[in-house]
Design an enzyme around this catalytic site. Sequence first.
Site, PDB file in Angstrom:
ATOM      1  N   THR B 103      32.371 101.601  66.092  1.00  0.00           N
ATOM      2  CA  THR B 103      33.272 101.519  67.252  1.00  0.00           C
ATOM      3  C   THR B 103      34.342 100.481  67.351  1.00  0.00           C
ATOM      4  OG1 THR B 103      31.432 102.242  68.599  1.00  0.00           O
ATOM      5  CG2 THR B 103      33.302 101.433  69.765  1.00  0.00           C
ATOM      6  N   ASP B 119      37.676 104.754  69.942  1.00  0.00           N
ATOM      7  CA  ASP B 119      37.748 105.657  68.794  1.00  0.00           C
ATOM      8  C   ASP B 119      36.679 106.727  69.002  1.00  0.00           C
ATOM      9  OD1 ASP B 119      35.466 104.833  66.287  1.00  0.00           O
ATOM     10  OD2 ASP B 119      35.519 103.857  68.250  1.00  0.00           O
ATOM     11  N   ARG B 121      34.163 107.824  66.422  1.00  0.00           N
ATOM     12  CA  ARG B 121      33.225 108.009  65.310  1.00  0.00           C
ATOM     13  C   ARG B 121      31.843 107.479  65.710  1.00  0.00           C
ATOM     14  NH1 ARG B 121      34.435 105.609  59.359  1.00  0.00           N
ATOM     15  NH2 ARG B 121      35.736 107.461  59.286  1.00  0.00           N
ATOM     16  N   LYS B 135      33.303 108.250  73.821  1.00  0.00           N
ATOM     17  CA  LYS B 135      32.769 106.924  74.119  1.00  0.00           C
ATOM     18  C   LYS B 135      33.231 106.395  75.465  1.00  0.00           C
ATOM     19  CE  LYS B 135      32.590 105.933  69.274  1.00  0.00           C
ATOM     20  NZ  LYS B 135      32.844 105.025  68.171  1.00  0.00           N
ATOM     21  N   GLY B 149      27.664 100.057  70.517  1.00  0.00           N
ATOM     22  CA  GLY B 149      26.282  99.681  70.251  1.00  0.00           C
ATOM     23  C   GLY B 149      25.468 100.933  70.009  1.00  0.00           C
ATOM     24  N   SER B 231      32.487  96.880  66.517  1.00  0.00           N
ATOM     25  CA  SER B 231      32.707  96.314  65.187  1.00  0.00           C
ATOM     26  C   SER B 231      34.189  96.178  64.878  1.00  0.00           C
ATOM     27  CB  SER B 231      32.025  97.179  64.130  1.00  0.00           C
ATOM     28  OG  SER B 231      32.485  98.503  64.249  1.00  0.00           O
ATOM     29  N   ASP B 268      38.401  99.078  60.112  1.00  0.00           N
ATOM     30  CA  ASP B 268      36.964  98.871  60.284  1.00  0.00           C
ATOM     31  C   ASP B 268      36.232 100.115  59.806  1.00  0.00           C
ATOM     32  OD1 ASP B 268      34.700  99.131  62.998  1.00  0.00           O
ATOM     33  OD2 ASP B 268      34.466  97.873  61.205  1.00  0.00           O
ATOM     34  N   SER B 271      34.506 102.411  62.543  1.00  0.00           N
ATOM     35  CA  SER B 271      35.316 103.174  63.501  1.00  0.00           C
ATOM     36  C   SER B 271      36.177 104.159  62.730  1.00  0.00           C
ATOM     37  CB  SER B 271      36.248 102.253  64.286  1.00  0.00           C
ATOM     38  OG  SER B 271      35.569 101.106  64.698  1.00  0.00           O
TER      39      SER B 271
END
Lengths: 223, 336
Positions: B103, B119, B121, B135, B149, B231, B268, B271
Site C-alpha cells: 500500500t 493504490d 494492490r 482501500k 496493513g 509501505s 514501492d 503498491s
Amino acid sequence: MGTTIIGVTYNGGVVLGADSRTSTGMYVANRASDKITQLTDNVYICRSGSAADSQIVSDYVRYFLHQHTIQLGQPATVKVAANLVRLVSYNNKNMLETGLIVGGWDKYEGGKIYAIPLGGTIIEQPFAIGGSGSTYLYGFFDQAWKEGMTKDEAEQLVVKAVSLAIARDGASGGVIRTVIINSEGVTRNFYPGDSLPLWHEELPPQNSLLELLHSSSPEPMNV
Amino acid sequence: MQRKVALKITTTLCTKNGCLDAGTIERVQSLAFLIPQAFVANTQRSLHWFLRLRSSSIFQVCVMSKAVVDVPPKGGFSFDLCRRNEMLSKKGVQTPPFRKTGTTIVGLVFQDGVILGADTRATEGPIVCDKNCEKIHYMAPNIYCCGAGTAADTEAVTDMVSSQLQLHRYHTGRESRVVTALTLLKSHLFSYQGYVQAALVLGGVDCTGPHLHTIYPHGSTDTLPFATMGSGSLAAMAVFESKYHEGLTREEGINLVSEAICSGIFNDLGSGSNVDVCVITKGHKEYLRNHQLPNPRTYVSAKGYSFPKPIEVLLTKVTPLKEKVEVIEGGDAMEE
C-alpha cells in the site's frame, strides 16, 4: 516518540517547551507534532515516550479533571492534575511507557512543574527535563538555571535548551513549541527550525531546496 | 479425596508451565477448591478450562513466572494466543501468510475540503492476490478512511466504526464528526495494543470544517494538512513535501494526490495497479474509483482465450414482490 521536553518555572508562572518530531524507527512520521497538550485551561502536559500511551493517558486525565472541576466548582490545581497523571501512570506501570511533565498555574501555589517519569513517581521541581534529548541538557541546566527569572528569560532559556538538544539528538527535531502559563492566561509560541541559532559545527543552509521553492524560476545549483 | 486430586492437578499444571512462585501456586490451589465436584472427576482438562474462565490472569502469571504484580481477573481480550504465536514462531513454525495491503495511502487538505488517495494492490506474501481492491472505506456520508496493513483488520475496524457512527447519528440526529470516528478508532486500536494491524488515514468534512488524521496500529493519532501511510508512504511523502502548499484547488489537489500515489505504485513493491481518489467537500463527496490506470495489461495472448461457454439466457421475467404497506397520502395526523 524520541523527544525533548522541558518545563521551567519563573516568577509568576511556568514555561513549557518541546520539539516536534515523532519518529517510527528511522522514519519521521510527523515533523510538526504538538507534544504539549491541554488538560485544563490552566494546566498543560508535555508528552514523551510512546505516542499512543501518552495520548491515552492525557485523554483519561483530561476527562477526570473535567469531572473534578465540575464537582469542585473552581479550576483544578496543578497538584491535583499532576497527581491524577501519577495515579494513572503508576497503577498501569506494567503496560505504559511514557514520561510526562505537568505544568500550570493556579491561584494557591502559583506556577508549578511536576515531573512524572517512567515508573510513575511524582516529583515537584523548579525545572524538569524529559525525553531522549534531555540527556544532553543536564549539564546545561546545572549551569544556566537560576531562581527568579523573568518570563522572557525563562522562554529564551527553554528555546535555547531545546535547540541544543535538537542539535545533538537524532530523535528530536522540527520546530520548537512553547506554552507560557501565568495568571493572565496561556500563550502559545512557535519557533520554526530556521529561526534557531546555529551551534558548534552546524552550517547555515546552503543551496537549500527552500530557495528553489521561493524563487519563481529555479536556477542550477552553484557548487 | 477430591481435595487431594485438585491439589495434585494444580501443582502439576503449575510446575509444567514453569510457575515457581509459591504464592501463586497457593492462589491457584485455593481456587481449585472452588471447583464443583463434577469437574474434578474429569481431570486436568476441566480444571484447565475452569482456571482459564475464573482466573485467566493468574494463569498468565503462572506462565510468566517472573511477574511480580498480581493482576485481578478482568474481562476483555485475552492475549494468550498472541504469546503462543510468538513462542511458536521462535521455535520455527511459520505463520501462514495473510493478506496485507502493502500500500500507498495518502490524504491532503485543500481549499474546499479533503482529498484521499490509495493504490489498489493487495498482497499475500510475495503474491499479488487482488489487482484492484478498494482501500478507501466508507465511514459516513461525509467521512472516508483509507486503510493500510492487514486487509482483514482494516476492513473489520472500519466497518465496525462505520456502524457505530450510524447508530450515533440516529441517536444524536446530527451529521457525524471526524473526531468521533477518530476517537472510536483510536480507543479500539489502543485496547488491542497494536495487535489489530491497521494503519489508517481518516479524512472528512463536518460542521467544524475539513479534518485529516493518521491513526497508527498502537492507537496514536496525528492531525496533519497532508499525510501518507503504508509501505509506499516514503515515496508519496517525498512528492507531497516538494509540491504541497496551502490553498490548493480541486484540480491541483487531485493531480498532486495522483502523483503521490503513482510515486508509491512505481517505486514501492508493495503498491501497484491503479489509483483511487476520493474528494470530500462540504455537503458533497466524489468517489473516483480507478481515477488513473497507469498499469494496463499489455500482453494479450495472440491465440486468444477459450473459456467454457456460459449457459445461454433464454427468457428474463421480473416479478416485483407485492408491497405489504399501503402509504396513505395526506392522511390525518395520529390522534393522541
